[in-house]
Motif scaffolding. Structure first.
Motif, PDB file in Angstrom:
ATOM      1  N   LYS A   1      -5.560   2.898  22.282  1.00  0.00           N
ATOM      2  CA  LYS A   1      -5.702   3.607  23.381  1.00  0.00           C
ATOM      3  C   LYS A   1      -6.919   3.790  23.765  1.00  0.00           C
ATOM      4  N   ALA A   2      -8.014   3.931  22.845  1.00  0.00           N
ATOM      5  CA  ALA A   2      -9.377   3.755  23.183  1.00  0.00           C
ATOM      6  C   ALA A   2      -9.773   2.689  24.155  1.00  0.00           C
ATOM      7  N   LEU A   3      -9.237   1.480  23.717  1.00  0.00           N
ATOM      8  CA  LEU A   3      -9.706   0.256  24.582  1.00  0.00           C
ATOM      9  C   LEU A   3      -8.929   0.238  25.954  1.00  0.00           C
ATOM     10  N   GLY A   4      -8.021   1.218  25.966  1.00  0.00           N
ATOM     11  CA  GLY A   4      -7.117   1.128  27.280  1.00  0.00           C
ATOM     12  C   GLY A   4      -6.071   0.157  27.375  1.00  0.00           C
ATOM     13  N   LEU A   5      -5.559  -0.439  26.261  1.00  0.00           N
ATOM     14  CA  LEU A   5      -4.440  -1.271  26.238  1.00  0.00           C
ATOM     15  C   LEU A   5      -3.294  -0.377  26.332  1.00  0.00           C
ATOM     16  N   THR A   6      -2.248  -0.853  27.197  1.00  0.00           N
ATOM     17  CA  THR A   6      -1.116  -0.197  27.345  1.00  0.00           C
ATOM     18  C   THR A   6       0.358  -0.711  27.258  1.00  0.00           C
ATOM     19  N   CYS A   7       0.525  -2.231  27.241  1.00  0.00           N
ATOM     20  CA  CYS A   7       1.706  -2.895  26.994  1.00  0.00           C
ATOM     21  C   CYS A   7       1.701  -3.901  26.262  1.00  0.00           C
ATOM     22  N   GLY A   8       2.702  -4.393  25.818  1.00  0.00           N
ATOM     23  CA  GLY A   8       2.608  -5.744  25.147  1.00  0.00           C
ATOM     24  C   GLY A   8       2.510  -5.679  23.389  1.00  0.00           C
ATOM     25  N   VAL A   9       2.760  -6.819  22.845  1.00  0.00           N
ATOM     26  CA  VAL A   9       2.449  -6.828  21.518  1.00  0.00           C
ATOM     27  C   VAL A   9       0.994  -7.166  20.987  1.00  0.00           C
ATOM     28  N   MET A  10       0.748  -6.321  19.998  1.00  0.00           N
ATOM     29  CA  MET A  10      -0.903  -6.343  19.594  1.00  0.00           C
ATOM     30  C   MET A  10      -0.874  -6.733  18.175  1.00  0.00           C
ATOM     31  N   HIS A  11      -2.037  -7.598  17.839  1.00  0.00           N
ATOM     32  CA  HIS A  11      -2.270  -7.947  16.386  1.00  0.00           C
ATOM     33  C   HIS A  11      -3.798  -7.374  16.099  1.00  0.00           C
ATOM     34  N   VAL A  12      -3.593  -6.339  15.379  1.00  0.00           N
ATOM     35  CA  VAL A  12      -4.878  -5.551  14.836  1.00  0.00           C
ATOM     36  C   VAL A  12      -5.058  -5.903  13.487  1.00  0.00           C
ATOM     37  N   GLU A  13      -6.661  -6.644  13.492  1.00  0.00           N
ATOM     38  CA  GLU A  13      -6.586  -6.609  11.702  1.00  0.00           C
ATOM     39  C   GLU A  13      -7.747  -5.830  11.472  1.00  0.00           C
ATOM     40  N   LEU A  14      -7.588  -5.092  10.152  1.00  0.00           N
ATOM     41  CA  LEU A  14      -8.406  -3.980   9.578  1.00  0.00           C
ATOM     42  C   LEU A  14      -8.579  -4.302   8.066  1.00  0.00           C
ATOM     43  N   LYS A  15      -9.449  -3.302   7.427  1.00  0.00           N
ATOM     44  CA  LYS A  15      -9.675  -3.312   6.088  1.00  0.00           C
ATOM     45  C   LYS A  15      -9.605  -1.761   5.719  1.00  0.00           C
ATOM     46  N   TYR A  16      -8.915  -1.572   4.814  1.00  0.00           N
ATOM     47  CA  TYR A  16      -8.697  -0.183   4.076  1.00  0.00           C
ATOM     48  C   TYR A  16      -9.704  -0.102   2.989  1.00  0.00           C
ATOM     49  N   THR A  17     -11.126   0.348   3.342  1.00  0.00           N
ATOM     50  CA  THR A  17     -12.277   0.359   2.498  1.00  0.00           C
ATOM     51  C   THR A  17     -11.935   1.424   1.400  1.00  0.00           C
ATOM     52  N   THR A  18     -12.584   1.250   0.456  1.00  0.00           N
ATOM     53  CA  THR A  18     -12.638   1.958  -0.835  1.00  0.00           C
ATOM     54  C   THR A  18     -13.324   3.506  -0.454  1.00  0.00           C
ATOM     55  N   THR A  19     -14.575   3.526   0.384  1.00  0.00           N
ATOM     56  CA  THR A  19     -15.425   4.595   0.776  1.00  0.00           C
ATOM     57  C   THR A  19     -15.118   5.354   2.332  1.00  0.00           C
ATOM     58  N   ASN A  20     -14.643   4.394   3.073  1.00  0.00           N
ATOM     59  CA  ASN A  20     -14.710   4.787   4.480  1.00  0.00           C
ATOM     60  C   ASN A  20     -13.332   4.661   5.134  1.00  0.00           C
TER      61      ASN A  20
ATOM     62  N   LEU B   1       0.798  -1.113  -0.007  1.00  0.00           N
ATOM     63  CA  LEU B   1      -0.167  -0.074   0.118  1.00  0.00           C
ATOM     64  C   LEU B   1       0.920   1.294   0.104  1.00  0.00           C
ATOM     65  N   PRO B   2       0.523   2.224  -0.568  1.00  0.00           N
ATOM     66  CA  PRO B   2       1.196   3.670  -0.414  1.00  0.00           C
ATOM     67  C   PRO B   2       1.504   3.864   1.053  1.00  0.00           C
ATOM     68  N   GLU B   3       2.520   4.773   1.308  1.00  0.00           N
ATOM     69  CA  GLU B   3       3.083   5.008   2.535  1.00  0.00           C
ATOM     70  C   GLU B   3       1.918   5.745   3.284  1.00  0.00           C
ATOM     71  N   SER B   4       1.261   6.643   2.471  1.00  0.00           N
ATOM     72  CA  SER B   4       0.028   7.483   3.387  1.00  0.00           C
ATOM     73  C   SER B   4      -0.953   6.475   3.604  1.00  0.00           C
ATOM     74  N   LYS B   5      -1.379   5.664   3.076  1.00  0.00           N
ATOM     75  CA  LYS B   5      -2.409   4.426   3.673  1.00  0.00           C
ATOM     76  C   LYS B   5      -1.672   3.722   4.793  1.00  0.00           C
ATOM     77  N   GLN B   6      -0.598   3.291   4.634  1.00  0.00           N
ATOM     78  CA  GLN B   6       0.029   2.492   5.664  1.00  0.00           C
ATOM     79  C   GLN B   6       0.047   3.507   7.197  1.00  0.00           C
TER      80      GLN B   6
END
Length: 600
Positions: free
Chosen positions: A445-464, A428-433
């Motif tokens: 941060k919103a969830l309140g997690l503060t330490c450790g290794v995290m694995h976040v799964e997302l989609k970069y949607t075309t509209t949102n 992906l382009p640097e800007s999207k990354q």
């Protein structure tokens, strides 16, 4: 109940993991310079393949999401458990022919019942009080003694990393539940780092073999058959170990189901760790979605479906296209795309039918067709997210993100959303990354997690733009660790252990990737039975240039499912490396398309 039989080391300085070269010859000793006996005198010797209690060894149930992140389960019934005969060739020199008794299985597996029986999360004030009243761990004492090196310890440099490694060496860390046997590499790496592991797991867990092989220093059985008592028993074990070694340095787990238990323990003892409330919020998809919405962060619309009567309301709430999926689903098990109101009922019935014939150990429903599964009971409808799916591996240290890298997932096979592969670093382009990383930071941060290794799964949607799929408050499974290590030189196992004992996690990261990785999970092209030619095809692919590994998921005689008949079975996983990410992706896709599938 607990017999640790601990004695002092004859040469404490040698065993302490002292700090030497990086600190100009300064040598420090930990308070906990005791040694665990290699053998517990109270337990009899037993053949490999059996526990000290004389029962067959058991393994945790998993299913392949793709080798990037196998899905782990807390079995809800004895039938869901996978035991010693499934651990693969060469795991044990002797495989018992007698299956574990029902009592043995109940004692060995964490279940949702155990998680539901955990005490309530502490408030911020209660957490702060416990931290303030807790004694200093040996690692904290070492850091305080070398305060003049504070700047170096808190630097993302090679010298700083070497210092942190020396501070980590010799630390006593309690691991709550080893997880499935494929995680063995984690504990072997900890051993090489000088971390002294105490494994707390079921009385018949496969992880007892780690003690026999000298990977861990002590194994303490935890009976999990009485859910309300598990937490208190685990807390008692931790306190006894802490007392006998003169101070533990931390508690951790690399197993998804044990994360809430570890959070409660670290919270109660004032040790480094995430707030239990944050862990609970991350595990609950509905709570996660609400939290993100309350913090003005992107989240797809969703609606619960308890029966056919809820379909019209779900359609009105979510709209189309959408997906129907089990709320506690496994990988892509029971996930199907819905394109219009006309096929909503048909899709709902398709999902519920899948859930009747599939199970954790048989996600395609090939082995015991018709057997009702009790793994999933609730279904939800959620907004369909188009666009590129990605994984963002993140390290949190004292509330700050110190490492974040994006891996692209290849398009899934619809309508079942079976995964097909990945490429890293991201194309992906640097800007999207940067946008994906920034929104991931805000979500954690919103969830309140503060330490450790995290694995976040997302989609970069075309509209949102970026939209969350799920947050995993632990290291991703399978080769997630090896991919980050190969491409960026960052060892997620090492960094998670750093945060476990309260050390800064500040891995030095190169400006450019060291190599580029392409990975492909080959899906069955048709339904049928795999023939003996599969071994030759796998071996031929392994010998090709730039192929790092080929992992087979099937054997001769296995029945597989093709896309036309349901959720496809995975045949194998191919991983390659190249100097360029585009080349790595093109090469692995070419190998996957040319892989001959001997299915009749």
């Amino acid at each position: 109940m607990l017999s640790l039989n601990i004695k002092k080391a004859k040469d404490a300085a040698k065993e302490a993991g002292g700090i030497t070269s990086a600190m100009k010859g300064v040598t420090l000793e930990r308070r906990n310079t005791f040694q665990f006996d290699e053998v517990d005198d109270a337990a009899p010797d037993t053949p490999m393949g059996y526990s000290k209690a004389g029962n067959p060894l058991v393994d945790y149930a998993t299913t392949v999401k793709s080798t990037r992140d196998p899905v782990e389960f807390a079995p809800k019934s004895i039938e869901d458990a996978v035991f010693s005969s499934s651990l693969g060739p060469g795991t044990f020199s002797y495989t018992p022919t007698v299956a574990p008794s029902p009592g043995s299985l109940k004692s060995n597996f964490l279940t949702e019942e155990v998680l539901q029986a955990l005490p309530r999360p502490l408030s911020p004030a209660e957490r702060e009080r416990n931290i303030r009243e807790s004694k200093q761990t040996p690692t904290f004492e070492l850091v305080r003694k070398v305060n003049k090196y504070k700047k170096q310890i808190n630097s993302a440099t090679t010298e700083g990393q070497e210092l942190r490694r020396q501070l980590l060496s010799g630390a006593v860390v309690i691991v709550m539940c080893a997880g499935y046997s494929g995680k063995r590499f984690i504990y072997e790496r900890a051993k090489k780092l000088g971390v002294r592991l105490v494994m707390v797991d079921g009385p018949d867990s496969w992880s007892q073999t780690l003690l026999d092989d000298g990977v861990i220093e002590k194994y303490v059985p935890l009976d999990m058959s009485n859910p309300p008592a598990v937490y208190q028993e685990a807390l008692k074990i931790v306190r006894e170990v802490d007392k006998e070694v003169g101070g533990i340095d931390g508690i951790c787990t690399f197993y998804e189901i044990a994360v809430p238990l570890v959070a409660r323990l670290t919270e109660a003892l004032g040790l480094p760790g995430n707030p239990s409330k944050a862990i609970e919020c991350a595990r609950d998809k509905h709570a996660t979605r609400k939290c993100l919405k309350d913090n003005d962060l992107p989240t797809p619309s969703s609606c619960m479906i308890y029966s056919k009567e809820d379909l019209p309301m779900a359609a009105q709430t979510v709209g189309f296209p959408a997906v129907i999926k089990p709320i506690n689903g496994a990988a892509s098990l029971g996930v199907v795309k819905v394109t219009s109101p006309e096929n909503l009922l048909e899709s709902y019935e398709k999902v519920t039918e899948v859930l009747k014939t599939c199970s954790v150990s048989d996600p395609n429903g090939t082995a015991k067709s018709g057997e009702v599964s009790d793994l999933v009971t609730e279904v939800m409808m959620e907004q369909y997210l188009d666009g590129n799916e990605v994984d963002v591996d993140i390290i949190l240290s004292d509330g700050k993100v110190t490492y974040a890298k994006v891996t692209d997932n290849l398009p899934t096979l619809e309508p079942w959303f079976n995964e097909t592969g990945a490429v890293t670093p991201s194309l992906l382009p640097e800007s999207k990354q940067e946008e994906l990383i920034e929104v991931s930071k805000k979500m954690l941060k919103a969830l309140g997690l503060t330490c450790g290794v995290m694995h976040v799964e997302l989609k970069y949607t075309t509209t949102n733009g970026p939209q969350l799929i799920e947050v995993n408050s632990r290291m991703g499974g399978g080769p997630v660790r090896s991919m980050n290590l190969d491409v960026w030189g960052v060892d997620l196992v090492e960094e998670h252990l750093m945060t476990t004992v309260g050390l800064p996690s500040l891995p030095p990261v190169p400006e450019k990737p060291i190599t580029c990785i392409g990975q492909y999970s080959v899906n069955a092209v048709r339904s049928g039975v795999v023939t003996e030619e599969i071994d030759a095809e796998v071996e031929k692919t392994r010998k090709l240039p730039n192929v790092k590994s080929v992992e087979s998921f099937v054997a001769a005689g296995d029945r597989v499912v093709g896309l036309a008949d349901g959720m496809p079975s995975w045949i194998c996983d191919i991983m390659v490396e190249k100097d360029n990410a585009k080349e790595a992706l093109a090469y692995v896709e070419d190998l996957a398309s040319g892989f001959k599938q001997p299915i009749v």
